[in-house]
Design an enzyme around this catalytic site. Structure first.
Site: not given
Ligand SMILES: NC(=O)c1ccc[n+]([C@@H]2O[C@H](COP(=O)([O-])OP(=O)(O)OC[C@H]3O[C@@H](n4cnc5c(N)ncnc54)[C@H](O)[C@@H]3O)[C@@H](O)[C@H]2O)c1
Length: 428
Positions: A260
């Site tokens: 992030c």
């Molecule tokens: N990790 C954090 O602490 C956090 C906190 C706040 C916001 N975010 C935001 O949340 C969002 C997700 O982050 P995350 O950390 O969960 O990512 P992540 O990589 O852990 O998880 C994303 C998931 O989406 C799946 N994916 C990718 N493309 C896809 C598609 N087309 N269809 C279905 N599934 C798909 C991936 O296989 C993966 O399992 C991002 O925008 C991030 O900036 C993350």
């Protein structure tokens, strides 16, 4: 009620579980077979999500997982939690959001609510996502289906049950969209914060992350300035944080990490250009924070020098590869940058991280893939010329490190207050 969470990563999985524990039936969709299969088997792939937590909701038929996106037709609401990285040119890559939109659009039933949670620039939901959903479904947002944005505020080192307690900002494409989204989240989250539009909700998340990035840059700069004056920044912060108003502590480190803070601010920088606006604070903070690994490597050189050693040919152990304490997430970790810089300068670099037993293949640091965490024992630790603390996991025994290591560079103040031979620890 039955809903779908698309993207079962660090954000999507805890959210899906929170809904499942709130009497909502959740269909988790992901492209990744491995994750889907593990959920089916009631297993966890995220350290802070306990196996039993998943097992309970799967056995109770509250959570199921699939790669079959046509099953979107079964649900009343879809929450999208897919990645939003930067591309090679450090521009926003919303292709995961658009791909999800295109995949689910043909299966959307009339009246379905679609909520985006991925962090992104203002306009993504009501411009980019809306366009692909309308095109693929033949329906109109706000009339035939509902659309909203609600940013995630997951705090990875905390227990996942906090999802329920963290206030959630919600913005709708129309007033009715907002009401539908509030009704959905009201089932699982205690406090909701409605705002006037998707764009305000998107901008709120960016403000939160930019605030962190800028304040971390500030203490990183002050660390160097105060360091030159012989003043310890950590002692200064500890004193300053006793002020009961108007101050919030941020801590220096070896650079920014995680999915992030190093990335999200640049979503705004890119979008701002469209409006002929400049994001100088963001750029400056980025510049200072990305320079930190160089500063740390310089400290490593000085520390080795004091032992009459060159960096080239030295053995360095990096302790803590995850980007922050007590998590198993090493994405975008400055630890990788440090390993790269040290290897480029001729050091042999290994790492120890109880939460990262082996380095996964990554595009950016492919040559480290397969490297294993060095076992924690006196013989191993003493065999390194220098130990570099990049992240201060609570499970590491720093007194043992003080006793065993020959020389330590500490970027996290992890060695503070320990009994240790004078001159052994260098703060960086
Ligand atoms: N990790 C954090 O602490 C956090 C906190 C706040 C916001 N975010 C935001 O949340 C969002 C997700 O982050 P995350 O950390 O969960 O990512 P992540 O990589 O852990 O998880 C994303 C998931 O989406 C799946 N994916 C990718 N493309 C896809 C598609 N087309 N269809 C279905 N599934 C798909 C991936 O296989 C993966 O399992 C991002 O925008 C991030 O900036 C993350």
């Amino acid at each position: 009620m039955k809903i779908s969470v698309v993207g079962l990563g660090y954000v999507g999985l805890p959210l899906a579980i929170q809904f499942a524990n709130s009497n909502v039936t959740v269909l988790g969709l992901d492209l990744d077979d491995a994750k889907v299969n593990m959920i089916k088997e009631g297993r966890s792939y995220i350290k802070h999500v306990a196996r039993e937590t998943i097992e309970n909701v799967v056995k109770a038929d509250r959570l199921c997982a699939s790669t079959d996106f046509s099953r979107i037709k079964e649900v009343e609401a879809v929450i999208i939690c897919v990645p939003t990285p930067l591309n090679k040119n450090r521009e926003p890559d919303i292709s995961f959001i658009l791909k999800t939109g295109r995949t689910i659009a043909p299966h959307l039933a009339k009246g379905t609510l679609v909520v985006l949670e991925s962090t992104t620039y203002p306009g993504t939901t009501d411009e980019d996502l809306r366009a692909v959903l309308e095109e693929g479904s033949g329906m109109k947002a706000g009339a035939d289906f509902h659309l909203a944005f609600s940013p995630e505020r997951e705090d990875p080192a905390n227990d996942q049950s906090r999802v329920k307690l963290i206030p959630k900002v919600v913005g709708g494409y129309t007033q009715v969209c907002l009401e539908r989204a509030m009704a959905l989240y009201g089932k699982a989250i205690d406090t909701l914060v409605p705002v006037s539009s998707c764009r305000v909700a998107e901008a709120t998340k960016l403000l939160e992350n930019i605030f962190r990035s800028v304040n971390i840059a500030l203490v990183n700069e002050l660390k160097i300035v105060y360091g030159a004056m012989g003043i310890d920044i950590w002692e200064v912060i500890d004193a300053a944080k006793t002020k009961p108003f108007g101050f919030m502590p941020f801590y220096p480190g070896p650079g920014l990490g995680g999915h992030c803070i190093p990335i999200d601010p640049f979503y705004l920088t890119w979008k701002a250009r469209e409006f002929n606006q400049h994001t100088r604070f963001i750029e400056l903070a980025g510049e200072i924070n990305t320079r930190m690994p160089e500063h740390v490597v310089n400290k490593v050189v000085l520390a080795l020098n004091s032992h009459a050693k060159a960096l080239k040919g030295s053995k360095v152990l990096l302790v803590g590869l995850a980007y922050k304490p007590n998590v198993d997430d090493e994405r975008e970790s400055p630890g990788y940058v440090l390993m790269e810089l040290l290897s480029e300068r001729g050091a042999t670099v290994e790492y120890h991280d109880p939460h990262v037993p082996m380095i996964r293949p990554t595009r950016e640091h492919a040559h480290f893939a397969g490297q294993k965490s060095v076992d924690w024992n006196a013989g191993n630790i003493a065999s390194f010329d220098l130990v570099l603390i990049a992240t201060n996991h609570a499970c590491v025994n720093y007194q043992q490190l003080a006793d065993w290591a020959r020389c330590i560079v500490d970027t996290r103040n992890a060695m503070a207050g320990l009994a240790i031979a004078s001159g052994k620890v260098w703060k960086a």
